[in-house]
Design a protein around this motif. Structure first.
Motif, mmCIF file in Angstrom:
data_model
loop_
_atom_site.group_PDB
_atom_site.id
_atom_site.type_symbol
_atom_site.label_atom_id
_atom_site.label_comp_id
_atom_site.label_asym_id
_atom_site.label_seq_id
_atom_site.Cartn_x
_atom_site.Cartn_y
_atom_site.Cartn_z
ATOM 1 N N PHE A 40 -21.436 9.017 -9.734
ATOM 2 C CA PHE A 40 -21.342 7.792 -8.936
ATOM 3 C C PHE A 40 -20.537 8.041 -7.677
ATOM 4 O O PHE A 40 -19.792 9.013 -7.572
ATOM 5 N N THR A 41 -20.726 7.129 -6.719
ATOM 6 C CA THR A 41 -19.885 7.086 -5.526
ATOM 7 C C THR A 41 -19.098 5.782 -5.583
ATOM 8 O O THR A 41 -19.533 4.809 -6.208
ATOM 9 N N LEU A 42 -17.952 5.761 -4.914
ATOM 10 C CA LEU A 42 -17.081 4.598 -4.964
ATOM 11 C C LEU A 42 -16.493 4.335 -3.586
ATOM 12 O O LEU A 42 -16.022 5.258 -2.914
ATOM 13 N N GLU A 43 -16.521 3.061 -3.197
ATOM 14 C CA GLU A 43 -15.865 2.613 -1.969
ATOM 15 C C GLU A 43 -15.038 1.385 -2.319
ATOM 16 O O GLU A 43 -15.517 0.496 -3.020
ATOM 17 N N LEU A 44 -13.804 1.338 -1.842
ATOM 18 C CA LEU A 44 -12.923 0.193 -2.083
ATOM 19 C C LEU A 44 -12.640 -0.534 -0.777
ATOM 20 O O LEU A 44 -12.481 0.095 0.266
ATOM 21 N N TYR A 45 -12.543 -1.860 -0.865
ATOM 22 C CA TYR A 45 -12.322 -2.687 0.316
ATOM 23 C C TYR A 45 -11.266 -3.752 0.023
ATOM 24 O O TYR A 45 -11.124 -4.193 -1.121
ATOM 25 N N ASP A 46 -10.575 -4.176 1.065
ATOM 26 C CA ASP A 46 -9.624 -5.276 0.948
ATOM 27 C C ASP A 46 -10.281 -6.625 1.242
ATOM 28 O O ASP A 46 -9.805 -7.655 0.779
ATOM 29 N N ASP A 47 -11.358 -6.614 2.027
ATOM 30 C CA ASP A 47 -12.026 -7.880 2.355
ATOM 31 C C ASP A 47 -12.961 -8.280 1.222
ATOM 32 O O ASP A 47 -13.538 -7.447 0.542
ATOM 33 N N LEU A 48 -13.101 -9.573 1.011
ATOM 34 C CA LEU A 48 -13.927 -10.111 -0.060
ATOM 35 C C LEU A 48 -15.152 -10.806 0.509
ATOM 36 O O LEU A 48 -15.146 -11.258 1.650
ATOM 37 N N LYS A 49 -16.194 -10.885 -0.299
ATOM 38 C CA LYS A 49 -17.419 -11.561 0.124
ATOM 39 C C LYS A 49 -17.551 -12.951 -0.486
ATOM 40 O O LYS A 49 -18.446 -13.692 -0.123
ATOM 41 N N GLY A 50 -16.710 -13.284 -1.443
ATOM 42 C CA GLY A 50 -16.718 -14.634 -2.013
ATOM 43 C C GLY A 50 -17.763 -14.860 -3.094
ATOM 44 O O GLY A 50 -18.285 -15.967 -3.224
ATOM 45 N N TYR A 51 -18.068 -13.850 -3.874
ATOM 46 C CA TYR A 51 -19.017 -14.030 -4.982
ATOM 47 C C TYR A 51 -18.477 -15.078 -5.942
ATOM 48 O O TYR A 51 -17.272 -15.184 -6.165
ATOM 49 N N VAL A 52 -19.389 -15.836 -6.559
ATOM 50 C CA VAL A 52 -18.969 -16.906 -7.475
ATOM 51 C C VAL A 52 -19.296 -16.599 -8.935
ATOM 52 O O VAL A 52 -18.819 -17.285 -9.832
ATOM 53 N N ARG A 53 -20.098 -15.571 -9.205
ATOM 54 C CA ARG A 53 -20.435 -15.172 -10.574
ATOM 55 C C ARG A 53 -20.868 -13.712 -10.570
ATOM 56 O O ARG A 53 -21.077 -13.142 -9.514
ATOM 57 N N MET A 54 -21.037 -13.170 -11.744
ATOM 58 C CA MET A 54 -21.551 -11.812 -11.885
ATOM 59 C C MET A 54 -23.038 -11.898 -12.133
ATOM 60 O O MET A 54 -23.466 -12.502 -13.134
ATOM 61 N N GLU A 55 -23.840 -11.347 -11.218
ATOM 62 C CA GLU A 55 -25.290 -11.412 -11.335
ATOM 63 C C GLU A 55 -25.863 -10.020 -11.560
ATOM 64 O O GLU A 55 -25.238 -9.015 -11.227
ATOM 65 N N SER A 56 -27.051 -9.981 -12.134
ATOM 66 C CA SER A 56 -27.720 -8.717 -12.396
ATOM 67 C C SER A 56 -29.224 -8.928 -12.298
ATOM 68 O O SER A 56 -29.714 -10.036 -12.466
ATOM 69 N N ASP A 57 -29.952 -7.845 -12.041
ATOM 70 C CA ASP A 57 -31.402 -7.949 -11.996
ATOM 71 C C ASP A 57 -32.010 -7.789 -13.400
ATOM 72 O O ASP A 57 -33.200 -7.669 -13.552
ATOM 73 N N ILE A 58 -31.157 -7.787 -14.417
ATOM 74 C CA ILE A 58 -31.617 -7.855 -15.798
ATOM 75 C C ILE A 58 -31.023 -9.124 -16.412
ATOM 76 O O ILE A 58 -30.146 -9.748 -15.843
ATOM 77 N N VAL A 59 -31.488 -9.487 -17.579
ATOM 78 C CA VAL A 59 -31.003 -10.718 -18.242
ATOM 79 C C VAL A 59 -29.581 -10.569 -18.706
ATOM 80 O O VAL A 59 -29.088 -9.600 -19.079
#
Length: 93
Positions: free
Chosen positions: A74-93
């Protein structure tokens, strides 16, 4: 302090349950974001939440997300800024 992490898994990702395990762990830790298969055939994960939760999630990732996978690349990038997600979503159920 909250953080955001962008992780892209590649290699042995098909039939391994990565997206299921990732989504479950993120929800368990109270992280928000998404987990999906991207156009480059990588599992792309973006999560945000407390620094403590992100750190615990990254330990989970480093140990190996899925026991069915032969590799854990895997690759990993860390950020201090947030995007404001409201839930954990996935393209699977």
């Amino acid at each position: 302090m909250n953080k955001r992490a962008l992780i892209k898994f590649f290699g042995d990702i098909y039939g391994t349950g990565y997206r299921f395990f990732i989504k479950q762990k993120a929800i368990e830790l109270g992280l928000k974001g998404y987990c999906k298969l991207n156009a480059q055939d990588q599992i792309e994960v973006e999560v945000e939440g407390s620094k403590k939760a992100i750190d615990e999630f990254l330990l989970f990732v480093q140990k190996g997300v899925s026991p069915q996978a032969d590799s854990n690349s895997f690759t990993l990038e860390l950020y201090d800024d947030l995007k404001g997600y409201v839930r954990m979503e996935s393209d699977i159920v």
